[in-house]
Design an enzyme around this catalytic site. Structure first.
Site, short mmCIF file in Angstrom:
data_model
loop_
_atom_site.label_atom_id
_atom_site.label_comp_id
_atom_site.label_asym_id
_atom_site.label_seq_id
_atom_site.Cartn_x
_atom_site.Cartn_y
_atom_site.Cartn_z
N ARG A 295 0.86 -1.19 0.00
CA ARG A 295 0.00 0.00 0.00
C ARG A 295 0.90 1.25 0.00
O ARG A 295 1.22 1.80 1.06
CB ARG A 295 -0.90 0.01 1.23
CG ARG A 295 -2.02 -1.02 1.21
CD ARG A 295 -2.93 -0.87 2.42
NE ARG A 295 -4.19 -1.55 2.26
CZ ARG A 295 -4.44 -2.80 2.66
NH1 ARG A 295 -3.51 -3.50 3.25
NH2 ARG A 295 -5.64 -3.33 2.46
N ARG A 331 1.13 -1.26 -5.28
CA ARG A 331 -0.10 -0.59 -5.71
C ARG A 331 0.18 0.91 -5.75
O ARG A 331 0.73 1.46 -4.79
CB ARG A 331 -1.23 -0.86 -4.71
CG ARG A 331 -2.46 -0.03 -5.06
CD ARG A 331 -3.62 -0.35 -4.20
NE ARG A 331 -3.50 0.20 -2.86
CZ ARG A 331 -4.37 -0.07 -1.90
NH1 ARG A 331 -5.38 -0.87 -2.13
NH2 ARG A 331 -4.23 0.47 -0.71
N GLU A 429 -12.11 -3.81 -7.35
CA GLU A 429 -12.72 -3.47 -6.06
C GLU A 429 -13.97 -2.61 -6.21
O GLU A 429 -14.49 -2.08 -5.25
CB GLU A 429 -11.70 -2.82 -5.13
CG GLU A 429 -10.96 -1.64 -5.71
CD GLU A 429 -9.85 -1.10 -4.81
OE1 GLU A 429 -9.81 -1.43 -3.63
OE2 GLU A 429 -9.05 -0.30 -5.31
N ASN A 452 -12.20 -5.49 0.51
CA ASN A 452 -12.64 -4.49 1.49
C ASN A 452 -13.52 -3.45 0.81
O ASN A 452 -14.62 -3.14 1.26
CB ASN A 452 -11.45 -3.79 2.15
CG ASN A 452 -10.41 -4.77 2.64
OD1 ASN A 452 -10.75 -5.89 2.98
ND2 ASN A 452 -9.15 -4.37 2.66
N ASP A 453 -13.00 -2.91 -0.28
CA ASP A 453 -13.81 -1.92 -1.01
C ASP A 453 -14.92 -2.60 -1.81
O ASP A 453 -16.01 -2.04 -1.94
CB ASP A 453 -12.93 -1.08 -1.94
CG ASP A 453 -12.27 0.05 -1.18
OD1 ASP A 453 -12.97 0.69 -0.37
OD2 ASP A 453 -11.06 0.28 -1.36
N ARG A 463 -17.34 1.46 4.74
CA ARG A 463 -16.53 0.58 5.59
C ARG A 463 -16.03 1.29 6.84
O ARG A 463 -15.59 0.66 7.80
CB ARG A 463 -15.35 -0.01 4.79
CG ARG A 463 -14.36 1.01 4.31
CD ARG A 463 -13.44 0.45 3.25
NE ARG A 463 -12.17 -0.02 3.78
CZ ARG A 463 -11.11 -0.31 3.02
NH1 ARG A 463 -11.18 -0.20 1.71
NH2 ARG A 463 -9.99 -0.73 3.55
N CYS A 500 -6.44 -9.59 -2.46
CA CYS A 500 -5.55 -8.95 -1.49
C CYS A 500 -6.33 -8.23 -0.39
O CYS A 500 -5.74 -7.63 0.49
CB CYS A 500 -4.59 -7.98 -2.19
SG CYS A 500 -5.43 -6.60 -2.96
C1 PEP Z 1 -9.36 -3.52 -0.63
O1 PEP Z 1 -10.12 -2.59 -0.87
O2 PEP Z 1 -9.74 -4.69 -0.39
C2 PEP Z 1 -7.91 -3.30 -0.58
C3 PEP Z 1 -7.05 -4.29 -0.51
O3 PEP Z 1 -7.46 -2.02 -0.57
P1 PEP Z 1 -7.61 -1.04 0.70
O4 PEP Z 1 -8.09 -1.86 1.87
O5 PEP Z 1 -6.30 -0.44 0.94
O6 PEP Z 1 -8.62 -0.06 0.23
MG MG Z 2 -9.32 -0.74 -1.67
#
Ligand code: PEP
Ligand code: MG
Length: 538
Positions: A295, A331, A429, A452-453, A463, A500
Site C-alpha cells: 500500500r 499498488r 474493487e 474491502n472496497d 466501511r 488482497c
Molecule cells: C481492498 O479494498 O480490499 C484493498 C485491498 O485495498 P484497501 O483496503 O487499501 O482499500
Molecule cells: Mg481498496
C-alpha cells in the site's frame, strides 16, 4: 480491575502499561503576552529540545537508512541555529508581545516563502525544511510529543480513534497493542494494526481517563476483552493464555519452507500485504512467497510535502532488494477517503469514499503519478516488480494509464536509467470493474480483488461507519458471486487472479476460493502460515 469488551481486529494477547493517546493537533492561536522575557525563555527551551530530537533522528536515520538520508537532520540543525531566523522570532515576541508559538509559526512561513521564491532548486527545497523545523519547535512549545508517545517502554495505546496518518506516525517500537473507543474493524487503521502484528480492539466500551496512563493493562485479542488494573488471578490467567497462544503460533513455524498445496495437488501463491519497509521483515519471517500488495500511499501520509522520486525510489528499492527476487506488487497511490494528506489540497467532499480518490487523483495529477511510476520502474531494476492500479472502473482508464507508463519508460530509457520487466495489473474493487472484467482482463496481466472496497461498494455500506459494522458482511452472496465472476472472466481473458483484501485471510472461505480457481491470496504477514496450514489440509 475494570474489564471492557471491544471488537478484535487481530488475535493475540498483550500485557503492559497503558498510555492514553491524545490527538496530536495543535490549533495555532495568536495570544497577547505580558512577559516577553519569559516567553523568549520558553522558546529557547523548545529550541533546545528540538536540537536534541534532531540529534536522535540523525542517529536513527544513520543506522536505518544511511548517511545520505541522515544528512537532512544535520541541515535542520544548521537551520535552527540561523541567526536571522532566531532574531526574527525573538524580536517578534518582544516587539509585538505575541506568544512564542505564533512567532515561530509566522517566522517559519515568512522564511519558507523567501526560500520558495529563489531560483536555485536547492534553496527552493529548503522551504519545506524551514516549515518542518518551525513545526517541531511549535509542537515542543505546545507539549505535543514526537510520534505521540512519551514513554520509554512499549505501551498499550488507548485512544478515542486513530486515523491512518496518526497510526503511520506513531513509533511502532513503542506499541504493544491498540485499544480504541471508536473505529471500524474494516478501516485502514485496523488493517495497519494487522500488518504490524499488533493485537488490537476497536469499538471498546472504555472510558478515556488521564489517570489510566501508567496503569497495567491486558488486551485479549482472542476474545475481545481489555482489562485495566487486573487482579492477580486475571493477570496470572492471561499470562498462561498468552503463553499458550504463542506456543500455538510457534507450532506454525514448522510450515516454513513448505508448499501451499492442497492434498489433491492445487498450488496457490500465498503472498503478504505491507504498508512500509519495516513490514518486509515480517514477510520474510513468515515465509510469504512475495508481496501481493504494497500500500504505497502510506509513504505519502504523516508528512507535509509530496515524497520526491528519489525518496520513493529508495523505499521501493529497499523493499524489492530485500525480497531477493520474490515478486513485489506495488499498488500505486490510493489516497483519498479515510487516507488524507492535507498537502494534496483535496477539497472537502460530501461522500469521500465515492469521491476523488486513488487512480482518479493520479489521472488528473499526472505529474504526481509519473513521479511515483518513475520511482517504481527504477526500483524494478533490483528485483521482480509488478504494479497494480486501484479503484478502476473502466477500460479507458487502463488505456490512459498504459500511455502514461509508456511515456515514463521512454523518458527513463532516454536518460539511460535502468528498469526491469514490469507486470501490470488492476485492483478489482468496484462492482463496475467486476461487471466488465472480461474486457479488463484483455488489457492487463493480472487482477487483485480488493474485497474491502468491493464489499463496501457492493453492499453500499461505508466501511468506516462503525455503526454498520454488524451488516458489513464480506460473506454476502453478492460479494462472493462478484469474486467468482472476476476469477472466471480474468481467466477467460488470460489474466491470473488473486485476492488482497482482508477476506483472503478468512480460512473459512479458503476452500471456496480454491474451488473458484483463485491463483493467489495475499494477506497480512501474520496470517501467512495459518493460511498455508489450511490450504495443505484441503
Ligand atoms: C481492498 O479494498 O480490499 C484493498 C485491498 O485495498 P484497501 O483496503 O487499501 O482499500
Ligand atoms: Mg481498496
Amino acid at each position: 480491575m475494570i474489564s471492557c469488551s471491544g471488537k478484535s481486529v487481530l488475535k493475540g494477547i498483550a500485557i503492559g502499561k497503558v498510555y492514553l493517546f491524545k490527538k496530536q493537533e495543535y490549533v495555532l492561536k495568536q495570544e497577547k503576552i505580558s512577559d516577553a522575557e519569559a516567553e523568549i525563555s520558553r522558546f529557547e527551551e523548545a529550541k533546545k529540545k528540538a536540537v536534541v530530537q534532531l540529534d536522535a533522528l540523525y542517529e536513527k536515520a544513520l543506522k536505518e537508512a544511511g548517511e545520505e538520508q541522515a544528512m537532512i537532520f544535520d541541515v535542520h540543525k544548521m537551520m535552527i541555529e540561523d541567526q536571522d531566523y532566531l532574531d526574527s522570532i525573538r524580536n517578534m515576541i518582544k516587539e509585538e508581545s505575541v506568544n512564542a508559538e505564533y512567532a515561530v509559526h509566522v517566522t517559519g512561513e515568512n522564511f519558507a516563502a523567501v526560500f520558495a521564491s529563489m531560483d536555485d532548486e536547492y534553496m527552493k527545497a529548503r522551504s519545506a525544511d524551514v516549515l518542518d523545523i518551525s513545526k517541531r519547535i511549535v509542537n515542543n512549545l505546545a507539549g505535543i510529543v514526537d510520534g505521540g508517545i512519551d514513554s520509554e517502554e512499549p505501551v498499550i495505546l488507548l485512544a478515542d480513534d486513530l486515523s491512518p496518518s496518526e497510526t503511520v506516525a506513531i513509533d511502532k517500537s513503542k506499541i504493544l497493542a491498540f485499544v480504541t473507543k471508536n473505529g471500524s474493524a474494516n478501516s485502514h487503521t485496523a488493517i495497519l494494526a494487522r500488518s504490524m502484528n499488533i493485537p488490537s480492539l476497536v469499538k471498546t466500551d472504555v472510558e478515556l481517563k488521564d489517570e489510566y496512563t501508567g496503569m497495567t493493562g491486558i488486551v485479549n485479542g482472542i476474545d475481545g476483552t481489555f482489562y485495566l488494573d487486573p487482579d492477580e488471578a486475571t493477570l496470572e490467567d492471561m499470562k498462561n493464555r498468552k503463553e499458550a497462544w504463542e506456543k500455538e503460533r510457534a507450532a506454525l513455524q514448522e510450515l516454513i519452507g513448505k508448499d501451499n498445496v492442497t492434498t489433491d495437488g492445487r498450488r496457490i501463491n500465498v503472498y503478504a500485504n505491507i504498508g512500509s519497509v519495516e513490514d518486509v521483515e515480517k514477510v520474510l519471517k513468515n515465509d510469504a512467497g512475495g508481496i501481493g500488495l504494497f500500500r504505497s500511499e502510506f509513504i505519502y501520509l504523516g508528512r507535509d510535502t509530496y515524497p520526491t522520486e528519489e525518496e520513493q525510489f529508495e523505499i521501493y528499492k529497499e523493499v524489492v532488494s530485500r525480497m531477493g527476487g520474490k515478486k513485489v506488487i506495488i499498488r500505486t497511490l490510493d489516497i483519498g477517503a479515510d487516507k488524507q494528506a492535507d498537502y494534496f489540497g483535496i477539497p472537502k467532499e460530501e461522500n469521500p469514499a465515492m469521491g476523488f480518490r486513488a487512480i482518479r487523483i493520479c489521472l488528473s495529477r499526472v505529474d504526481v503519478f509519473k513521479t511515483q511510476l518513475r520511482a517504481i520502474y527504477r526500483a524494478s531494476a533490483f528485483g521482480t516488480v509488478s504494479i497494480m492500479f486501484p479503484m478502476i472502473i473502466s477500460v479507458s482508464e487502463i488505456r490512459r494509464i498504459k500511455e502514461i507508463v509508456e511515456e515514463v519508460k521512454t523518458e527513463l530509457a532516454s536518460e539511460e536509467k535502468e528498469f526491469g520487466n514490469v507486470e501490470l495489473g488492476i485492483m478489482v474493487e468496484t462492482p463496475a470493474a467486476v461487471m466488465i472484467s472480461e474486457e479488463l482482463a484483455k488489457e492487463v496481466e493480472f487482477f487483485s480483488i480488493g474485497t474491502n472496497d468491493l464489499t463496501q461498494y457492493t453492499l453500499a455500506i461505508d466501511r468506516q461507519n462503525q455503526s454498520l459494522d454488524n451488516i458489513y458482511d464480506s460473506h454476502h452472496p453478492a460479494v462472493l458471486r462478484m469474486i467468482q465472476m472476476t476469477i472466471e472472466n480474468g481467466h477467460k481473458g488470460g489474466a491470473w487472479v488473486g485476492i488482497c483484501g482482508e477476506l483472503g485471510s478468512d480460512t473459512t472461505l479458503t476452500k471456496t476460493f480454491i474451488d473458484m480457481g483463485i491463483d493467489e491470496l495475499s494477506v497480512s504477514p501474520t496470517y501467512v502460515l495459518g493460511l498455508r496450514k489450511t490450504i495443505r489440509e484441503i
